[in-house]
Design a protein around this motif. Structure first.
Motif, PDB file in Angstrom:
ATOM      1  N   THR A   1       0.820  -1.208   0.000  1.00 25.73           N
ATOM      2  CA  THR A   1       0.000   0.000   0.000  1.00 25.73           C
ATOM      3  C   THR A   1       0.853   1.256   0.000  1.00 25.73           C
ATOM      4  O   THR A   1       0.636   2.179  -0.790  1.00 25.73           O
ATOM      5  N   GLU A   2       1.859   1.288   0.883  1.00 28.20           N
ATOM      6  CA  GLU A   2       2.676   2.502   0.987  1.00 28.20           C
ATOM      7  C   GLU A   2       3.469   2.772  -0.285  1.00 28.20           C
ATOM      8  O   GLU A   2       3.711   3.934  -0.642  1.00 28.20           O
ATOM      9  N   LEU A   3       3.855   1.720  -1.008  1.00 32.24           N
ATOM     10  CA  LEU A   3       4.670   1.899  -2.211  1.00 32.24           C
ATOM     11  C   LEU A   3       3.829   2.117  -3.464  1.00 32.24           C
ATOM     12  O   LEU A   3       4.368   2.448  -4.516  1.00 32.24           O
ATOM     13  N   GLY A   4       2.528   1.904  -3.370  1.00 33.54           N
ATOM     14  CA  GLY A   4       1.671   2.090  -4.532  1.00 33.54           C
ATOM     15  C   GLY A   4       1.696   0.934  -5.500  1.00 33.54           C
ATOM     16  O   GLY A   4       1.509   1.118  -6.713  1.00 33.54           O
ATOM     17  N   ALA A   5       1.922  -0.289  -4.997  1.00 33.91           N
ATOM     18  CA  ALA A   5       1.905  -1.463  -5.865  1.00 33.91           C
ATOM     19  C   ALA A   5       0.529  -1.654  -6.490  1.00 33.91           C
ATOM     20  O   ALA A   5      -0.499  -1.404  -5.846  1.00 33.91           O
ATOM     21  N   ALA A   6       0.525  -2.108  -7.745  1.00 36.93           N
ATOM     22  CA  ALA A   6      -0.746  -2.358  -8.428  1.00 36.93           C
ATOM     23  C   ALA A   6      -1.425  -3.607  -7.879  1.00 36.93           C
ATOM     24  O   ALA A   6      -2.655  -3.718  -7.898  1.00 36.93           O
ATOM     25  N   ALA A   7      -0.633  -4.555  -7.399  1.00 37.22           N
ATOM     26  CA  ALA A   7      -1.150  -5.827  -6.895  1.00 37.22           C
ATOM     27  C   ALA A   7      -0.001  -6.541  -6.198  1.00 37.22           C
ATOM     28  O   ALA A   7       1.146  -6.070  -6.231  1.00 37.22           O
ATOM     29  N   VAL A   8      -0.306  -7.673  -5.563  1.00 33.78           N
ATOM     30  CA  VAL A   8       0.712  -8.481  -4.889  1.00 33.78           C
ATOM     31  C   VAL A   8       0.614  -9.925  -5.360  1.00 33.78           C
ATOM     32  O   VAL A   8      -0.482 -10.496  -5.431  1.00 33.78           O
ATOM     33  N   LEU A   9       1.763 -10.510  -5.677  1.00 29.73           N
ATOM     34  CA  LEU A   9       1.865 -11.940  -5.964  1.00 29.73           C
ATOM     35  C   LEU A   9       2.644 -12.587  -4.831  1.00 29.73           C
ATOM     36  O   LEU A   9       3.826 -12.281  -4.622  1.00 29.73           O
ATOM     37  N   ALA A  10       1.971 -13.473  -4.082  1.00 29.42           N
ATOM     38  CA  ALA A  10       2.588 -14.141  -2.940  1.00 29.42           C
ATOM     39  C   ALA A  10       2.795 -15.612  -3.267  1.00 29.42           C
ATOM     40  O   ALA A  10       1.842 -16.392  -3.310  1.00 29.42           O
ATOM     41  N   LEU A  11       4.038 -15.985  -3.503  1.00 27.71           N
ATOM     42  CA  LEU A  11       4.393 -17.365  -3.816  1.00 27.71           C
ATOM     43  C   LEU A  11       4.830 -18.056  -2.537  1.00 27.71           C
ATOM     44  O   LEU A  11       5.702 -17.552  -1.825  1.00 27.71           O
TER      45      LEU A  11
ATOM     46  N   LEU B   1      -0.914 -10.914   5.132  1.00 28.22           N
ATOM     47  CA  LEU B   1      -1.576 -11.200   3.864  1.00 28.22           C
ATOM     48  C   LEU B   1      -2.882 -10.422   3.739  1.00 28.22           C
ATOM     49  O   LEU B   1      -3.156  -9.791   2.717  1.00 28.22           O
ATOM     50  N   LEU B   2      -3.682 -10.451   4.785  1.00 28.17           N
ATOM     51  CA  LEU B   2      -4.988  -9.793   4.752  1.00 28.17           C
ATOM     52  C   LEU B   2      -4.860  -8.274   4.717  1.00 28.17           C
ATOM     53  O   LEU B   2      -5.785  -7.578   4.305  1.00 28.17           O
ATOM     54  N   GLY B   3      -3.706  -7.764   5.128  1.00 24.95           N
ATOM     55  CA  GLY B   3      -3.511  -6.323   5.153  1.00 24.95           C
ATOM     56  C   GLY B   3      -2.838  -5.751   3.924  1.00 24.95           C
ATOM     57  O   GLY B   3      -2.500  -4.559   3.905  1.00 24.95           O
ATOM     58  N   ALA B   4      -2.638  -6.561   2.888  1.00 23.10           N
ATOM     59  CA  ALA B   4      -1.930  -6.072   1.699  1.00 23.10           C
ATOM     60  C   ALA B   4      -2.614  -4.860   1.080  1.00 23.10           C
ATOM     61  O   ALA B   4      -1.961  -3.931   0.605  1.00 23.10           O
ATOM     62  N   GLY B   5      -3.944  -4.858   1.042  1.00 17.66           N
ATOM     63  CA  GLY B   5      -4.680  -3.687   0.590  1.00 17.66           C
ATOM     64  C   GLY B   5      -4.791  -3.506  -0.912  1.00 17.66           C
ATOM     65  O   GLY B   5      -5.325  -2.502  -1.380  1.00 17.66           O
ATOM     66  N   VAL B   6      -4.305  -4.459  -1.679  1.00 19.67           N
ATOM     67  CA  VAL B   6      -4.382  -4.407  -3.149  1.00 19.67           C
ATOM     68  C   VAL B   6      -4.758  -5.804  -3.642  1.00 19.67           C
ATOM     69  O   VAL B   6      -4.673  -6.776  -2.886  1.00 19.67           O
ATOM     70  N   PRO B   7      -5.180  -5.952  -4.910  1.00 18.19           N
ATOM     71  CA  PRO B   7      -5.471  -7.294  -5.422  1.00 18.19           C
ATOM     72  C   PRO B   7      -4.285  -8.223  -5.202  1.00 18.19           C
ATOM     73  O   PRO B   7      -3.137  -7.853  -5.467  1.00 18.19           O
ATOM     74  N   THR B   8      -4.564  -9.413  -4.686  1.00 16.53           N
ATOM     75  CA  THR B   8      -3.491 -10.325  -4.289  1.00 16.53           C
ATOM     76  C   THR B   8      -3.781 -11.738  -4.777  1.00 16.53           C
ATOM     77  O   THR B   8      -4.916 -12.208  -4.693  1.00 16.53           O
ATOM     78  N   LEU B   9      -2.745 -12.391  -5.287  1.00 17.19           N
ATOM     79  CA  LEU B   9      -2.816 -13.810  -5.631  1.00 17.19           C
ATOM     80  C   LEU B   9      -1.807 -14.561  -4.787  1.00 17.19           C
ATOM     81  O   LEU B   9      -0.617 -14.211  -4.762  1.00 17.19           O
ATOM     82  N   VAL B  10      -2.278 -15.602  -4.092  1.00 18.12           N
ATOM     83  CA  VAL B  10      -1.406 -16.526  -3.384  1.00 18.12           C
ATOM     84  C   VAL B  10      -1.295 -17.792  -4.224  1.00 18.12           C
ATOM     85  O   VAL B  10      -2.314 -18.347  -4.653  1.00 18.12           O
ATOM     86  N   VAL B  11      -0.076 -18.237  -4.493  1.00 17.95           N
ATOM     87  CA  VAL B  11       0.147 -19.532  -5.143  1.00 17.95           C
ATOM     88  C   VAL B  11       0.834 -20.420  -4.113  1.00 17.95           C
ATOM     89  O   VAL B  11       1.936 -20.101  -3.653  1.00 17.95           O
TER      90      VAL B  11
END
Length: 213
Positions: A116-126, A144-154
């Motif tokens: 959120t602070e960096l302005g990421a468009a989304a997060v990919l969590a491998l 994980l729940l606090g990422a604040g942007v669209p997130t995919l966990v693989v």
């Protein structure tokens, strides 16, 4: 075809970091992925993404944290990892494209904490390390729940740091790699090859990135 990878050293407050750029011929976003606490950018999942995604309009930036560049064997505290990631961000954003912040294991935690602070468009969590092996009570779900942007966990189906069915409901997507461990290795008895396993992973990531618009 993607271009030959190029490396870029970046000075951060945690030391000198390094980015290996694998550029798409027609990029529409950057996927920045950091390594875990026990390995580098040679991890099978990071290599697979760097090989597959440039053909889907994604420039992949493989990020090596300062401790790894310095040749140290043990990762520093989470706060220091976050400092390194923040220091890298201007270089990752320099192409002028949206940046998906990602990583495997400890790198996934960094991406979630700073998105959120960096302005990421989304997060990919491998291979998000939901908890230490054998200690489900020590949950890191709040990151994980606090990422604040669209997130995919693989997540690997047999990941001792958290199987897919252990993850709490939340505003994120989850893709499972059947039989995979924390490094997405699968046992021979599964009948799946590493190539097939990595195809599952890269297809899931490519499909999710396409859905981001």
């Amino acid at each position: 075809m993607s271009r030959q990878p190029r490396t870029q050293n970046v000075t951060t407050d945690a030391g000198e970091a390094r980015i290996t750029w694998v550029t798409s011929p027609a990029p529409r976003l950057v996927l920045a992925v950091g390594h875990g606490a026990g390995g580098g950018i040679e991890a099978r999942d990071l290599k697979a993404l760097a090989a597959a995604l440039p053909g889907h309009g994604v420039t992949v930036a493989l990020v090596e944290q300062p401790w790894r560049v310095a040749g140290k064997k043990v990762a520093p505290a989470p706060k220091t990892l976050d400092t390194g990631w923040r220091g890298l961000w201007p270089a990752l954003a320099a192409p002028g494209l949206p940046v998906v912040s990602g990583g495997r294991s400890a790198g996934a935690r960094v991406a979630c904490r700073t998105a959120t602070e960096l302005g990421a468009a989304a997060v990919l969590a491998l291979s998000f390390p939901l908890h230490p092996p054998g200690k489900p009570e020590k949950s890191r779900a709040d990151e994980l729940l606090g990422a604040g942007v669209p997130t995919l966990v693989v997540q690997g189906g047999n990941d001792p740091f958290g199987r897919p069915d252990e993850f709490p409901p939340g505003p994120y997507a989850l893709a499972e790699v059947d039989h995979g461990d924390h490094g997405f290795a699968v046992p021979k008895r599964s009948g799946a090859t590493e190539e097939q396993t990595m195809r599952v992973l890269t297809d899931a990531v490519a499909g999710w990135i396409a859905s981001l618009g």
